[in-house]
Design a protein around this motif. Structure first.
Motif, PDB file in Angstrom:
ATOM      1  N   LEU A 484       0.840  -1.191   0.000  1.00 39.00           N
ATOM      2  CA  LEU A 484       0.000   0.000   0.000  1.00 39.00           C
ATOM      3  C   LEU A 484       0.874   1.240   0.000  1.00 39.00           C
ATOM      4  O   LEU A 484       2.053   1.186   0.338  1.00 39.00           O
ATOM      5  CB  LEU A 484      -0.967   0.012   1.185  1.00 39.00           C
ATOM      6  N   ALA A 485       0.260   2.349  -0.416  1.00 35.62           N
ATOM      7  CA  ALA A 485       0.987   3.611  -0.475  1.00 35.62           C
ATOM      8  C   ALA A 485       0.017   4.745  -0.199  1.00 35.62           C
ATOM      9  O   ALA A 485      -1.199   4.612  -0.403  1.00 35.62           O
ATOM     10  CB  ALA A 485       1.641   3.784  -1.848  1.00 35.62           C
ATOM     11  N   ASN A 486       0.562   5.865   0.246  1.00 34.52           N
ATOM     12  CA  ASN A 486      -0.267   7.026   0.540  1.00 34.52           C
ATOM     13  C   ASN A 486      -0.426   7.929  -0.674  1.00 34.52           C
ATOM     14  O   ASN A 486      -1.003   9.000  -0.591  1.00 34.52           O
ATOM     15  CB  ASN A 486       0.352   7.827   1.699  1.00 34.52           C
ATOM     16  N   ASP A 487       0.104   7.466  -1.809  1.00 31.56           N
ATOM     17  CA  ASP A 487      -0.064   8.200  -3.064  1.00 31.56           C
ATOM     18  C   ASP A 487      -0.500   7.217  -4.141  1.00 31.56           C
ATOM     19  O   ASP A 487      -0.715   6.038  -3.872  1.00 31.56           O
ATOM     20  CB  ASP A 487       1.235   8.909  -3.464  1.00 31.56           C
ATOM     21  N   ARG A 488      -0.606   7.684  -5.366  1.00 33.38           N
ATOM     22  CA  ARG A 488      -1.121   6.830  -6.442  1.00 33.38           C
ATOM     23  C   ARG A 488      -0.057   6.548  -7.507  1.00 33.38           C
ATOM     24  O   ARG A 488      -0.376   6.223  -8.651  1.00 33.38           O
ATOM     25  CB  ARG A 488      -2.348   7.498  -7.084  1.00 33.38           C
ATOM     26  N   ALA A 489       1.213   6.662  -7.133  1.00 35.05           N
ATOM     27  CA  ALA A 489       2.286   6.443  -8.115  1.00 35.05           C
ATOM     28  C   ALA A 489       2.185   5.051  -8.737  1.00 35.05           C
ATOM     29  O   ALA A 489       2.265   4.891  -9.962  1.00 35.05           O
ATOM     30  CB  ALA A 489       3.643   6.649  -7.457  1.00 35.05           C
ATOM     31  N   LEU A 490       2.019   4.013  -7.898  1.00 40.08           N
ATOM     32  CA  LEU A 490       1.888   2.652  -8.417  1.00 40.08           C
ATOM     33  C   LEU A 490       0.486   2.400  -8.939  1.00 40.08           C
ATOM     34  O   LEU A 490       0.295   1.787  -9.997  1.00 40.08           O
ATOM     35  CB  LEU A 490       2.236   1.645  -7.321  1.00 40.08           C
ATOM     36  N   ALA A 491      -0.523   2.871  -8.208  1.00 39.11           N
ATOM     37  CA  ALA A 491      -1.918   2.606  -8.579  1.00 39.11           C
ATOM     38  C   ALA A 491      -2.228   3.086  -9.995  1.00 39.11           C
ATOM     39  O   ALA A 491      -2.853   2.366 -10.789  1.00 39.11           O
ATOM     40  CB  ALA A 491      -2.853   3.268  -7.572  1.00 39.11           C
ATOM     41  N   ASP A 492      -1.781   4.283 -10.324  1.00 45.21           N
ATOM     42  CA  ASP A 492      -2.098   4.823 -11.653  1.00 45.21           C
ATOM     43  C   ASP A 492      -1.445   4.014 -12.773  1.00 45.21           C
ATOM     44  O   ASP A 492      -1.982   3.925 -13.882  1.00 45.21           O
ATOM     45  CB  ASP A 492      -1.671   6.292 -11.741  1.00 45.21           C
ATOM     46  N   LYS A 493      -0.292   3.409 -12.478  1.00 44.79           N
ATOM     47  CA  LYS A 493       0.371   2.562 -13.482  1.00 44.79           C
ATOM     48  C   LYS A 493      -0.384   1.247 -13.693  1.00 44.79           C
ATOM     49  O   LYS A 493      -0.211   0.599 -14.723  1.00 44.79           O
ATOM     50  CB  LYS A 493       1.803   2.276 -13.053  1.00 44.79           C
ATOM     51  N   LEU A 494      -1.187   0.859 -12.708  1.00 42.41           N
ATOM     52  CA  LEU A 494      -1.931  -0.399 -12.814  1.00 42.41           C
ATOM     53  C   LEU A 494      -3.279  -0.246 -13.516  1.00 42.41           C
ATOM     54  O   LEU A 494      -3.880  -1.248 -13.906  1.00 42.41           O
ATOM     55  CB  LEU A 494      -2.163  -0.987 -11.420  1.00 42.41           C
ATOM     56  N   VAL A 495      -3.739   0.983 -13.694  1.00 37.92           N
ATOM     57  CA  VAL A 495      -5.051   1.204 -14.314  1.00 37.92           C
ATOM     58  C   VAL A 495      -5.169   0.510 -15.683  1.00 37.92           C
ATOM     59  O   VAL A 495      -6.194  -0.119 -15.984  1.00 37.92           O
ATOM     60  CB  VAL A 495      -5.346   2.719 -14.420  1.00 37.92           C
ATOM     61  N   PRO A 496      -4.145   0.575 -16.554  1.00 32.72           N
ATOM     62  CA  PRO A 496      -4.267  -0.105 -17.855  1.00 32.72           C
ATOM     63  C   PRO A 496      -4.395  -1.623 -17.761  1.00 32.72           C
ATOM     64  O   PRO A 496      -4.778  -2.268 -18.752  1.00 32.72           O
ATOM     65  CB  PRO A 496      -2.972   0.293 -18.587  1.00 32.72           C
ATOM     66  N   TYR A 497      -4.058  -2.197 -16.610  1.00 32.05           N
ATOM     67  CA  TYR A 497      -4.104  -3.646 -16.442  1.00 32.05           C
ATOM     68  C   TYR A 497      -5.427  -4.140 -15.850  1.00 32.05           C
ATOM     69  O   TYR A 497      -5.582  -5.324 -15.585  1.00 32.05           O
ATOM     70  CB  TYR A 497      -2.945  -4.117 -15.552  1.00 32.05           C
ATOM     71  N   GLN A 498      -6.364  -3.212 -15.627  1.00 33.13           N
ATOM     72  CA  GLN A 498      -7.663  -3.609 -15.077  1.00 33.13           C
ATOM     73  C   GLN A 498      -8.426  -4.471 -16.081  1.00 33.13           C
ATOM     74  O   GLN A 498      -8.347  -4.253 -17.294  1.00 33.13           O
ATOM     75  CB  GLN A 498      -8.503  -2.386 -14.737  1.00 33.13           C
ATOM     76  N   LEU A 499      -9.183  -5.407 -15.520  1.00 31.57           N
ATOM     77  CA  LEU A 499     -10.092  -6.184 -16.367  1.00 31.57           C
ATOM     78  C   LEU A 499     -11.270  -5.311 -16.753  1.00 31.57           C
ATOM     79  O   LEU A 499     -11.802  -4.565 -15.928  1.00 31.57           O
ATOM     80  CB  LEU A 499     -10.588  -7.425 -15.610  1.00 31.57           C
ATOM     81  N   SER A 500     -11.671  -5.391 -17.985  1.00 30.47           N
ATOM     82  CA  SER A 500     -12.775  -4.542 -18.457  1.00 30.47           C
ATOM     83  C   SER A 500     -14.112  -5.110 -17.994  1.00 30.47           C
ATOM     84  O   SER A 500     -14.233  -6.271 -17.659  1.00 30.47           O
ATOM     85  CB  SER A 500     -12.753  -4.446 -19.979  1.00 30.47           C
TER      86      SER A 500
END
Length: 500
Positions: A484-500
C-alpha cells in the motif's frame, strides 16, 4: 542418511547451544553490543562528531546520536564511497550492498569484515535450528537452490559492490558448494526471465530438496517448472523437496498459491535479512515468531509507529518494548550505520525469548484521511476473506482515491490479481471492507461518518504485476511490490491492467 546429514546433527546441536547462551539473556547481549560498537567506532569521524567518548550507556547514546534515514547519513556515506577510511566504521568497508531507494535513488550500504560473517552465520543457524528441532537433515544430502541476484560485482574506490544476495553467494560455506545451484554462470545472467528459464533447465533433473528465495519470484520458477513438466506439481518433479526458505515479504499472501503449485504443504523457514544486517529468523516450527538476533553486532531501538513522524519520538531499547505493539525498527551496526531507520515496522509476540513479526513498512501506509491503515491490516482483511471464500490471490496493492467522480465520496482503491475471480465481487469487497473496519478503528469511523465510501476492488489481468515490473525494469531479484501507499504512483500505473 548421507554423511553430510549425519554430521550436520551434532553441528546443529553445537550451534543451538551457542544461540541459547544469549537467546534468554538478550538484554545483557544488547548492552554488550552497544558498548562494543561505541568502543570500536569512537575514533572514527562519526564517533568524534557525536562525542562517542562521552557515551557510557543507552541514555547517553540517545542524547548524542539522532535517528537518521539514508538521506541523513548520506554525507558520511558519500565520503566512504569515495574511498575515505575511518568515517562511519574503522577502516574501509569490505563491500557495498547496492539497493534501490524510493527517495534516495541508488543506495550504497556498507558491509564490514565484522558484519559480513553475521549474515552468513544467521542464514546457517536458521537451517541448523530446523535440523536440531525436527531431526530432519535430509535436505543436506540433496541439492539446494537460492534464487538470488547476480554475484557479479563492480567497484567504487577499490571496494566491490553489488546486490546483497549476490555478495552472499561468494561466502557460501565450502561444504555446501557442491550441493548448491544455480551454477555461477547461470546466476550471472542479468535478464530475470532468461535467468529463470536457465535455472529451470539446470535444475529440472536434479534432486532438489531445499528451495529459497522471495516468494513471488519462487512462484515464477515453480510455474515454469510445471509448464516444462506438462502441468506436474513440484512435488512430482522434485520428489525429495522438503524445505522452503523465504524472506523479504510476508509469505501469507503467497502461501495458498505456492502450496497449490507444490502439491502439498511443506516445512518453511522465514528469515529477515536486509542489506543493513541479518535481523531475525524463525528458530522453531512451533510458532511463526522470528528470533531477534541480539548478539549479532546490531543494537536495536524501537519507536512506536504512531510517534515516528513526531519531532521528538519516544526511543526504546529492547528492555522497554511491549508485546503486540507496532514499532519502527532502528539499527546501529558493526558496519557503521548509526541510529538508522531501516523503514520496517515490527511487533513483539514474545519477550522470553524476544520474537518479532514483520508488520510492514513505516512509509507504506494510507492516511490520506487520518486513518493510518498499515500493511498488516490490509493483508489480514484480504486474506481472511479470500480464505473463507476459497480464493487465491496472486498479488495486490492499495492506494487512496482522493479525487473520485463528482458526487461520490473518496475511497480506498484495491488493485487485486486473483487466480480465480470472486463469484460476486461486490459481496467479496464488502466483506473485505468489514474486516478492515474491525482492524482499524479510525477507518471504521471514517466509513460510518460518511467521510469515505467502502473500499473498491479493481480486478487485474493475469500477470498484471509481473508485466508492470517487467516494464519498469524491476522483474526478479530483490524487488518487491509495496502492499500500500499514501499516493497513487503505483496505482495509476496499474489502471491499464484492469479487467474490463
Amino acid at each position: 542418511m548421507g554423511l553430510k546429514a549425519a554430521l550436520s546433527k551434532p553441528f546443529a546441536a553445537w550451534a543451538v547451544r551457542g544461540i541459547n547462551k544469549w537467546k534468554f539473556n538478550a538484554i545483557a547481549a544488547q548492552e554488550q553490543v552497544l558498548a562494543n560498537l561505541i568502543n570500536t567506532a569512537k575514533h572514527t569521524l562519526f564517533g568524534k562528531d557525536h562525542n562517542f567518548q562521552d557515551i557510557k550507556n543507552y541514555q547517553d547514546f540517545k542524547k548524542h546520536v539522532p535517528v537518521r534515514d539514508y538521506e541523513d547519513l548520506k554525507p558520511y556515506i558519500e565520503r566512504v564511497v569515495k574511498g575515505e577510511s575511518d568515517i562511519l566504521w574503522k577502516g574501509k568497508p569490505l563491500y557495498f550492498a547496492k539497493t534501490s531507494g524510493t527517495t534516495s535513488g541508488v543506495k550504497y550500504i556498507p558491509l564490514s569484515k565484522e558484519s559480513m560473517p553475521e549474515h552468513i552465520k544467521a542464514a546457517r543457524n536458521a537451517l541448523l535450528c530446523y535440523i536440531h528441532e525436527t531431526g530432519d537433515a535430509s535436505f543436506v544430502d540433496g541439492k539446494m537452490i537460492f534464487l538470488q541476484g547476480s554475484p557479479e560485482m563492480d567497484k567504487k574506490a577499490g571496494i566491490s559492490f553489488g546486490r546483497l544476495s549476490g555478495i552472499v553467494a561468494h561466502h557460501v560455506p565450502q561444504y555446501l558448494q557442491k550441493n548448491r545451484l544455480p551454477s555461477y554462470q547461470v546466476n550471472c545472467i542479468a535478464d530475470w526471465e532468461e535467468k529463470v528459464d536457465a535455472i529451470v533447465e539446470e535444475t529440472f533433473h536434479e534432486d532438489m530438496r531445499l528451495i529459497s528465495g522471495i516468494p513471488p519470484w519462487c512462484q515464477m520458477y515453480f510455474d515454469r517448472l510445471s509448464a516444462k513438466a506438462n502441468g506436474k506439481k513440484i512435488k512430482d518433479i522434485f520428489k525429495n523437496f522438503s524445505l522452503f526458505v523465504y524472506g523479504g515479504v510476508n509469505f501469507e499472501p503467497y502461501r495458498a498459491r505456492i502450496e497449490e503449485s507444490i502439491g502439498k504443504k511443506i516445512s518453511t523457514i522465514e528469515t529477515y535479512p536486509a542489506s543493513e544486517g541479518f535481523i531475525a529468523f524463525q528458530d522453531s516450527q512451533q510458532d511463526k515468531g522470528l528470533l531477534l538476533l541480539a548478539d549479532a553486532g546490531i543494537f536495536y531501538e524501537f519507536i512506536p509507529t504512531d510517534e515516528y513522524f513526531n519531532e521528538n519520538p519516544t526511543r526504546l531499547s529492547l528492555a522497554e518494548v511491549e508485546l503486540n505493539k507496532n514499532y519502527a525498527l532502528i539499527m546501529s551496526t558493526n558496519a557503521g550505520l548509526w541510529g538508522y531507520a531501516i523503514g520496517d515496522t515490527v511487533k513483539f509476540i514474545s519477550k522470553n525469548p524476544y520474537k518479532i513479526l514483520v508488520t510492514g513498512r513505516i512509509k507504506h501506509y494510507i492516511s490520506a484521511f487520518g486513518e493510518h491503515v498499515i500493511g498488516e491490516e490490509v493483508e489480514h482483511a484480504l486474506l481472511h476473506v479470500a480464505k473463507e471464500e476459497g480464493l487465491e490471490i496472486t498479488e495486490f496493492t492499495v492506494a487512496p482515491q482522493v479525487n473520485p467522480p463528482i458526487g461520490e465520496l473518496p475511497y480506498h482503491e484495491w488493485f487485486v490479481e486473483f487466480v480465480k475471480q470472486p463469484a460476486d465481487l461486490a459481496v467479496f469487497s464488502a466483506k473485505v471492507d468489514e474486516q478492515l473496519q474491525l482492524k482499524n478503528i479510525y477507518y471504521k469511523d471514517l466509513i460510518q461518518g460518511k467521510v469515505l465510501q467502502p473500499l473498491i476492488i479493481r480486478p487485474l489481468q493475469v500477470k498484471a504485476f509481473v508485466n508492470l515490473m517487467r516494464a519498469e525494469g524491476k522483474l526478479g531479484g530483490q524487488n518487491k511490490v509495496p502492499r500500500l501507499a499514501n499516493d497513487r504512483a503505483l496505482a495509476d500505473k496499474l489502471v491499464p491492467y484492469q479487467l474490463s
